[in-house]
Design a protein around this motif. Structure first.
Motif, PDB file in Angstrom:
ATOM      1  N   GLY A 269       0.828  -1.197   0.000  1.00 17.02           N
ATOM      2  CA  GLY A 269       0.000   0.000   0.000  1.00 17.02           C
ATOM      3  C   GLY A 269       0.862   1.246   0.000  1.00 17.02           C
ATOM      4  N   ASP A 270       0.187   2.387   0.149  1.00 17.73           N
ATOM      5  CA  ASP A 270       0.904   3.665   0.141  1.00 17.73           C
ATOM      6  C   ASP A 270       1.817   3.760  -1.087  1.00 17.73           C
ATOM      7  OD1 ASP A 270       0.014   5.069   2.733  1.00 17.73           O
ATOM      8  OD2 ASP A 270       0.447   3.017   3.359  1.00 17.73           O
ATOM      9  N   ILE A 271       1.188   3.536  -2.230  1.00 20.37           N
ATOM     10  CA  ILE A 271       1.872   3.621  -3.528  1.00 20.37           C
ATOM     11  C   ILE A 271       2.206   5.084  -3.832  1.00 20.37           C
ATOM     12  CG2 ILE A 271       1.633   3.166  -6.002  1.00 20.37           C
ATOM     13  CD1 ILE A 271      -0.605   1.088  -5.103  1.00 20.37           C
ATOM     14  N   HIS A 272       1.265   5.954  -3.477  1.00 25.91           N
ATOM     15  CA  HIS A 272       1.464   7.399  -3.604  1.00 25.91           C
ATOM     16  C   HIS A 272       1.966   7.832  -4.976  1.00 25.91           C
ATOM     17  CE1 HIS A 272       0.101   8.600   0.267  1.00 25.91           C
ATOM     18  NE2 HIS A 272       0.836   7.671   0.861  1.00 25.91           N
ATOM     19  N   ALA A 273       1.284   7.285  -5.992  1.00 26.97           N
ATOM     20  CA  ALA A 273       1.498   7.752  -7.372  1.00 26.97           C
ATOM     21  C   ALA A 273       2.957   7.659  -7.813  1.00 26.97           C
ATOM     22  CB  ALA A 273       0.959   9.183  -7.545  1.00 26.97           C
TER      23      ALA A 273
ATOM     24  N   GLY B 179      -4.376   0.807   0.184  1.00 26.90           N
ATOM     25  CA  GLY B 179      -4.819   2.172  -0.057  1.00 26.90           C
ATOM     26  C   GLY B 179      -3.707   3.203  -0.170  1.00 26.90           C
ATOM     27  N   ASP B 180      -4.128   4.461  -0.376  1.00 23.83           N
ATOM     28  CA  ASP B 180      -3.227   5.556  -0.764  1.00 23.83           C
ATOM     29  C   ASP B 180      -2.493   5.214  -2.063  1.00 23.83           C
ATOM     30  OD1 ASP B 180      -4.005   7.425   1.050  1.00 23.83           O
ATOM     31  OD2 ASP B 180      -2.161   7.413   2.245  1.00 23.83           O
ATOM     32  N   VAL B 181      -3.316   5.007  -3.079  1.00 27.61           N
ATOM     33  CA  VAL B 181      -2.780   4.793  -4.428  1.00 27.61           C
ATOM     34  C   VAL B 181      -2.187   6.105  -4.935  1.00 27.61           C
ATOM     35  CG1 VAL B 181      -3.368   4.117  -6.794  1.00 27.61           C
ATOM     36  CG2 VAL B 181      -4.540   3.034  -4.862  1.00 27.61           C
TER      37      VAL B 181
ATOM     38  N   ASN C 146      -6.393   7.770   3.195  1.00 28.41           N
ATOM     39  CA  ASN C 146      -6.824   9.153   3.420  1.00 28.41           C
ATOM     40  C   ASN C 146      -6.574  10.032   2.190  1.00 28.41           C
ATOM     41  OD1 ASN C 146      -4.145   8.486   4.399  1.00 28.41           O
ATOM     42  ND2 ASN C 146      -3.959  10.606   5.090  1.00 28.41           N
ATOM     43  N   HIS C 147      -5.471   9.785   1.469  1.00 28.55           N
ATOM     44  CA  HIS C 147      -5.220  10.584   0.262  1.00 28.55           C
ATOM     45  C   HIS C 147      -6.233  10.258  -0.835  1.00 28.55           C
ATOM     46  CE1 HIS C 147      -1.258  12.476   1.251  1.00 28.55           C
ATOM     47  NE2 HIS C 147      -1.346  11.563   2.205  1.00 28.55           N
ATOM     48  N   ASP C 148      -6.596   8.969  -0.935  1.00 32.20           N
ATOM     49  CA  ASP C 148      -7.610   8.576  -1.929  1.00 32.20           C
ATOM     50  C   ASP C 148      -8.926   9.312  -1.662  1.00 32.20           C
ATOM     51  OD1 ASP C 148      -5.756   6.663  -2.939  1.00 32.20           O
ATOM     52  OD2 ASP C 148      -6.416   5.220  -1.430  1.00 32.20           O
TER      53      ASP C 148
ATOM     54  N   ALA D 115      -7.090  -2.725   6.537  1.00 32.08           N
ATOM     55  CA  ALA D 115      -7.495  -1.346   6.812  1.00 32.08           C
ATOM     56  C   ALA D 115      -6.355  -0.438   6.389  1.00 32.08           C
ATOM     57  CB  ALA D 115      -7.807  -1.144   8.285  1.00 32.08           C
ATOM     58  N   HIS D 116      -6.663   0.825   6.114  1.00 27.90           N
ATOM     59  CA  HIS D 116      -5.556   1.731   5.811  1.00 27.90           C
ATOM     60  C   HIS D 116      -4.890   2.211   7.102  1.00 27.90           C
ATOM     61  CE1 HIS D 116      -3.026   4.385   3.550  1.00 27.90           C
ATOM     62  NE2 HIS D 116      -3.361   5.392   4.334  1.00 27.90           N
ATOM     63  N   GLY D 117      -5.708   2.706   8.043  1.00 24.60           N
ATOM     64  CA  GLY D 117      -5.147   3.261   9.283  1.00 24.60           C
ATOM     65  C   GLY D 117      -5.218   2.286  10.445  1.00 24.60           C
TER      66      GLY D 117
ATOM     67  N   GLY E 139      -1.791  -0.022   6.724  1.00 24.39           N
ATOM     68  CA  GLY E 139      -0.720   0.766   6.115  1.00 24.39           C
ATOM     69  C   GLY E 139      -0.568   2.089   6.851  1.00 24.39           C
ATOM     70  N   HIS E 140      -0.475   3.175   6.090  1.00 22.17           N
ATOM     71  CA  HIS E 140      -0.596   4.546   6.575  1.00 22.17           C
ATOM     72  C   HIS E 140       0.664   5.119   7.221  1.00 22.17           C
ATOM     73  CE1 HIS E 140      -2.789   8.136   7.411  1.00 22.17           C
ATOM     74  NE2 HIS E 140      -3.049   7.903   8.682  1.00 22.17           N
ATOM     75  N   SER E 141       1.359   4.352   8.063  1.00 25.03           N
ATOM     76  CA  SER E 141       2.545   4.911   8.741  1.00 25.03           C
ATOM     77  C   SER E 141       3.782   4.878   7.842  1.00 25.03           C
ATOM     78  CB  SER E 141       2.848   4.128  10.016  1.00 25.03           C
ATOM     79  OG  SER E 141       3.332   2.835   9.693  1.00 25.03           O
ATOM     80  N   HIS E 142       3.746   4.042   6.804  1.00 24.40           N
ATOM     81  CA  HIS E 142       4.889   3.867   5.890  1.00 24.40           C
ATOM     82  C   HIS E 142       6.094   3.231   6.591  1.00 24.40           C
ATOM     83  CE1 HIS E 142       3.430   7.207   2.861  1.00 24.40           C
ATOM     84  NE2 HIS E 142       2.405   6.627   3.462  1.00 24.40           N
ATOM     85  N   ILE E 143       5.872   2.541   7.699  1.00 26.07           N
ATOM     86  CA  ILE E 143       6.948   1.877   8.450  1.00 26.07           C
ATOM     87  C   ILE E 143       6.598   0.389   8.568  1.00 26.07           C
ATOM     88  CG2 ILE E 143       8.240   1.812  10.625  1.00 26.07           C
ATOM     89  CD1 ILE E 143       8.444   4.604   9.773  1.00 26.07           C
TER      90      ILE E 143
HETATM   91 ZN    ZN Z   1       0.217   7.061   2.861  1.00 24.90          ZN
END
Ligand code: ZN
Length: 239
Positions: free
Chosen positions: A7-11, A35-37, A62-64, A114-116, A148-152
């Motif tokens: 997740g957290d692909i962030h474009a 999530g956070d594509v 959240n960004h999506d 879940a994302h968060g 995902g979400h924390s990127h860690i």
């Molecule tokens: Zn993210």
């Protein structure tokens, strides 16, 4: 069954393609996206197209939701906000409708996504401490889940007390667990390589994987798109 979780692909298309290749090499048989594509990176449209082609379970980040107008921008820092606004203009109405239709929590077979957090998915809190994990374990209906979400990258293990592990391969040995694969497109653990996780249900292990990708290419796309240069710089340091 070997499941690839990311997740957290962030474009970040170069990172996303590198992760898809690496998951193939790892013998992944199914994939789930946390999530956070979009957001931060310059390849929003291409990353949405790629993930939609896969036809895999995916939850909203959240960004999506922010891009789709389902989340207020007041909690976003100025760079993130600039990226949300840039992304909105880069997408088609169909893309925006697809993002708006994603939900932040899902249960797919034996796994929760879940994302968060599991306990408050719509508020996109971070699951970072044993107490956060405790709250999510309380409501999670499956033995194993992912956020995902924390990127860690990290895995929390239920028990008294709740513990966590960053071991590259972790044997669950029947324990309840919530894993976080880290981020495909914007790692924040000072390792700039793209991250994903594999859950092997037969071996009952979760493993953390990192893969090199063309960071210069992703950074150049961000600069060329006119996005804040800090979003390019942070990719090189993984923060
Ligand atoms: Zn993210």
């Amino acid at each position: 069954m070997r499941t690839g979780i990311f997740g957290d692909i962030h474009a970040n298309l170069p990172a996303f393609d590198a992760v898809l290749d690496a998951m193939k090499r790892e013998g992944v048989e199914q994939m789930f996206c946390l999530g956070d594509v979009v957001g931060y990176g310059a390849d929003a449209k291409a990353c949405i197209d790629r993930v939609r082609e896969l036809e895999i379970p995916i939850v909203a980040g959240n960004h999506d939701w922010a891009v789709a107008g389902r989340l207020d921008l007041e909690y976003f820092n100025p760079h993130a906000r600039a990226a949300v606004e840039w992304t909105r203009d880069a997408l088609t109405q169909d893309d925006l409708d697809w993002l708006r239709g994603l939900e932040p929590l899902d249960q797919v077979g034996e796994l929760t996504l879940a994302h968060g957090t599991m306990h408050d998915p719509e508020d996109f809190e971070y699951l970072q401490t044993p107490y956060d994990a405790y709250l999510s374990f309380q409501v999670m209906k499956t033995r194993v889940g992912f956020v995902g979400h924390s990127h860690i990258p990290v895995t929390f293990l239920d028990g008294m007390p709740i513990t966590y592990s960053i071991d590259p391969v972790l044997a669950l040995e029947g324990r309840r667990a919530i894993g976080n694969p880290g981020s495909v497109g914007q790692p924040r653990d000072e390792d700039p390589r793209a991250a994903f996780m594999v859950y092997d249900s037969e071996a009952d292990t979760v493993s953390i994987h990192r893969t090199e990708y063309d960071i210069d290419d992703a950074a150049k796309r961000i600069i060329d798109a006119g996005l804040p240069p800090i979003l390019a710089d942070r990719l090189r340091v993984g923060r």
